[in-house]
Structures are given as C-alpha cells and as structure tokens.
Design a protein around this motif. Structure first.
Motif, PDB file in Angstrom:
ATOM      1  N   VAL A  22       0.832  -1.202   0.000  1.00 47.11           N
ATOM      2  CA  VAL A  22       0.000   0.000   0.000  1.00 47.11           C
ATOM      3  C   VAL A  22       0.867   1.253   0.000  1.00 47.11           C
ATOM      4  O   VAL A  22       2.052   1.206   0.301  1.00 47.11           O
ATOM      5  N   GLU A 145      -5.145   7.084   0.544  1.00 44.86           N
ATOM      6  CA  GLU A 145      -5.736   5.899  -0.070  1.00 44.86           C
ATOM      7  C   GLU A 145      -6.411   5.061   1.017  1.00 44.86           C
ATOM      8  O   GLU A 145      -5.805   4.804   2.071  1.00 44.86           O
ATOM      9  N   ASP A 146      -7.627   4.629   0.763  1.00 48.72           N
ATOM     10  CA  ASP A 146      -8.360   3.811   1.735  1.00 48.72           C
ATOM     11  C   ASP A 146      -7.603   2.535   2.086  1.00 48.72           C
ATOM     12  O   ASP A 146      -7.582   2.112   3.250  1.00 48.72           O
ATOM     13  N   SER A 147      -6.981   1.921   1.087  1.00 47.87           N
ATOM     14  CA  SER A 147      -6.236   0.679   1.330  1.00 47.87           C
ATOM     15  C   SER A 147      -5.061   0.927   2.279  1.00 47.87           C
ATOM     16  O   SER A 147      -4.746   0.084   3.127  1.00 47.87           O
ATOM     17  N   LYS A 150      -6.522   1.440   5.910  1.00 48.20           N
ATOM     18  CA  LYS A 150      -6.963   0.166   6.489  1.00 48.20           C
ATOM     19  C   LYS A 150      -5.778  -0.728   6.838  1.00 48.20           C
ATOM     20  O   LYS A 150      -5.714  -1.297   7.922  1.00 48.20           O
ATOM     21  N   ARG A 151      -4.825  -0.854   5.923  1.00 50.19           N
ATOM     22  CA  ARG A 151      -3.672  -1.715   6.166  1.00 50.19           C
ATOM     23  C   ARG A 151      -2.839  -1.181   7.340  1.00 50.19           C
ATOM     24  O   ARG A 151      -2.385  -1.940   8.186  1.00 50.19           O
TER      25      ARG A 151
END
Length: 187
Positions: A22, A145-147, A150-151
C-alpha cells in the motif's frame, strides 16, 4: 516464552511486506515536498536525525550499509518504564537513497500516527505537531488511499499486542492529549 531473533525478524518482515502493498497516495508523495521526511535536517541541532525503531526491528538493520544503527539506554530518554531493553534508532547514511525495502515501520505508516484515546480506543491520527517540518499531505488535507489507511490500522493493531509497544503508543498519546493542540482522527 521467549521469541528467537530469527522468529522476530520474520515477524517484522511480514509487517514490512504487508505495508509494501500500500501507499499513502496514488503517486510518489515525495514529489510534493522534495522528500523532506527523508532528508530533513534541523540546522539548529547538533543531534543527528534518526528514527526510533520498535522492538525487534533493529534486527533488520544488522547488515545494512544504508543505515547506521544506534542503541540508547531506555532509562536515558523519555520512554515508558516498561521499556527496560535498549531503544534502537536508525539514521539513513545517504538520504533519501537508502534501502527502501528495510525502511522503518514509522516511514511505512507515515503520515499516520497510532493513538490510544484516554478511554482506551485505538485510532490512527494525523498530527502536524509531531513533525519538525510541514507535510503537504497533512497541510493540504490530501485524501489518503483507503487501502493504506486500512492496512496501516491493521498493522498497528498487530503491533500494539506487544505490551511495550502498547505502552509507548499510550505514553505518546497522553503526551499528545496534554499538549491540547489538536489532531485529526483518521480512523
């Protein structure tokens, strides 16, 4: 049960691998600021700019030519009392051209900062007061970035399972709360 150095190194590598998938934004954010977080040097300080490592992370730097590794007695710095072992820091020898594949967890999760609220809830925050320079992502409120969010959240949830990491995050969080300058909760 004591974890061997080899097992610890494998665990840290798994965290690195998770974060390698990510990125904070969909482009090289270093183009916004000239990689200031990699090359920042405080001209007013005689101290070297270095990044603190989490327990076991120092194992990743044992054979690196790109980073200098230093040990600091935890009693000599403002750290939680639960940290009885040395605290390790790394300094890039030739910023920003260091071994990117072994950059510290702090770099990989930047600009997000782990924070535990006074009622024990874990968050990721943005706090421009945590850095001695301006990060355009924070200053210009650029969407992460959403990813990545979250990560990074998932990784820090894993990391704070270690009691000394939890204590450090809680310690830093109380200091942040006492400063009362505010921060932005991301998740």
């Amino acid at each position: 049960m004591e974890i061997s150095a080899e097992e610890m190194k494998r665990s840290i590598q798994k965290i690195y691998d998770m974060l390698d998938e990510v990125s904070p934004v969909g482009f090289d954010c270093g183009t916004l600021c000239g990689e200031i977080c990699c090359v920042y040097d405080d001209d007013c300080s005689d101290e070297k700019v270095a990044l603190y490592l989490l327990p076991g992370e120092e194992l990743m730097y044992e054979d690196s030519d790109s980073f200098n590794l230093y040990a600091i007695d935890s009693r000599d710095i403002d750290y939680p009392h639960s940290w009885t072992d040395d605290v390790f820091v790394v300094e890039c020898v030739n910023p920003p051209r260091c071994e990117r594949e072994i950059r510290p967890i702090q770099c990989r999760t930047f600009p997000l900062i782990p924070h535990i609220s006074s009622d024990g809830v874990f968050h990721l925050i943005l706090d421009k007061h945590e850095m001695p320079y301006e990060c355009p992502i924070i200053e210009k409120n650029i969407k992460l970035e959403d990813s990545f969010v979250k990560r990074t959240y998932d990784v820090w949830k894993i990391l704070i399972r270690d009691p000394v990491v939890y204590d450090l995050v809680a310690f830093d969080s109380r200091r942040r709360d006492n400063r009362r300058n505010g921060y932005k909760i991301v998740i």
